[in-house]
Write an enzyme that holds these catalytic residues in place. Structure first.
Site, PDB file in Angstrom:
ATOM      1  CE1 TYR A 190      -5.447  33.163  16.057  1.00 15.66           C
ATOM      2  CE2 TYR A 190      -4.752  31.171  14.911  1.00 15.66           C
ATOM      3  CZ  TYR A 190      -4.442  32.320  15.611  1.00 15.66           C
ATOM      4  OH  TYR A 190      -3.132  32.637  15.856  1.00 15.66           O
ATOM      5  CE  LYS A 213      -3.320  35.553  13.914  1.00 15.33           C
ATOM      6  NZ  LYS A 213      -2.635  36.789  14.265  1.00 15.33           N
ATOM      7  N   PRO A 271       4.653  31.254  13.209  1.00 16.89           N
ATOM      8  CG  PRO A 271       4.723  32.475  15.188  1.00 16.89           C
ATOM      9  CD  PRO A 271       4.590  32.621  13.707  1.00 16.89           C
ATOM     10  CB  VAL A 314       5.199  32.269  20.759  1.00 15.72           C
ATOM     11  CG1 VAL A 314       6.289  33.187  21.278  1.00 15.72           C
ATOM     12  CG2 VAL A 314       4.899  32.551  19.292  1.00 15.72           C
ATOM     13  CB  SER A 351       1.832  30.346  22.535  1.00 16.59           C
ATOM     14  OG  SER A 351       1.691  30.265  21.148  1.00 16.59           O
TER      15      SER A 351
END
Length: 181
Positions: free
Chosen positions: A72, A76, A99, A102, A114
């Site tokens: 992951y 990103k 972030p 969220v 999130s």
């Protein structure tokens, strides 16, 4: 095979998705693009000085991500660095935001990481969805230091945590996500 599939499942959507959005922005002649990435693009960096806040100069170390099979974060990191390649070529003016979580009203139709984290905490620690009896969020002094200084310089302000949690709870309740199964 499982690790390979998992690697592709996590890296490809991030990289290809970002690339597709940036290509669409080029076609639409967008002036500026804000890429909402993830803390995953900066947090996996074992060589970053512990006393220095992580900011736009810090990137997750690709080798560390591969070694720990943190696909992951690798996805990103690759996606965000590709976005900056567009910017270097002068094709788009790109700004990224990374972030950590969220919280608030969900904009998407499905539960993301999130929302799932907060929803799990709500179901495990709160007695009634509308009456918060135990707020399990705590501040931790020895965690990684992350900087939002540049966002704040642009006028961005934090929303109160309580307000964000209330918005989340109300939205989850409207969607029927707080019902016990």
């Amino acid at each position: 095979m499982c690790n390979r599939r998992r690697r592709v499942d996590l890296i490809e959507p991030s990289v290809v998705g970002t690339r597709n959005v940036l290509n669409a922005c080029l076609k639409a002649k967008a002036k500026r693009v804000v890429v909402v990435s993830s803390i995953g693009a900066v947090i996996v960096n074992p060589n970053w000085p512990k006393d220095q806040a992580m900011d736009e100069e810090c990137w997750s170390d690709r080798d560390s991500c591969k070694t720990t099979k943190n696909y992951y974060c690798l996805g990103k990191t690759i996606a965000e660095s590709e976005a900056f390649e567009y910017a270097k070529r002068g094709e788009l003016d790109i700004v990224t935001v990374c972030p950590s979580i969220v919280i608030g009203t969900m904009l998407q139709p499905t539960i993301n990481s999130s929302s799932l984290l907060l929803l799990t905490m709500l179901k495990e620690n709160f007695v009634d969805s509308m009456h918060v009896y135990h707020d399990s969020f705590t501040e931790v002094d020895d965690c990684e230091k992350l900087s939002s200084e540049k966002l704040q310089d642009l006028g961005w302000k934090y929303r109160p945590l309580e307000e964000s949690i209330v918005d989340s709870v109300m939205n989850y309740e409207e969607r029927g996500l707080l019902l016990k199964k």
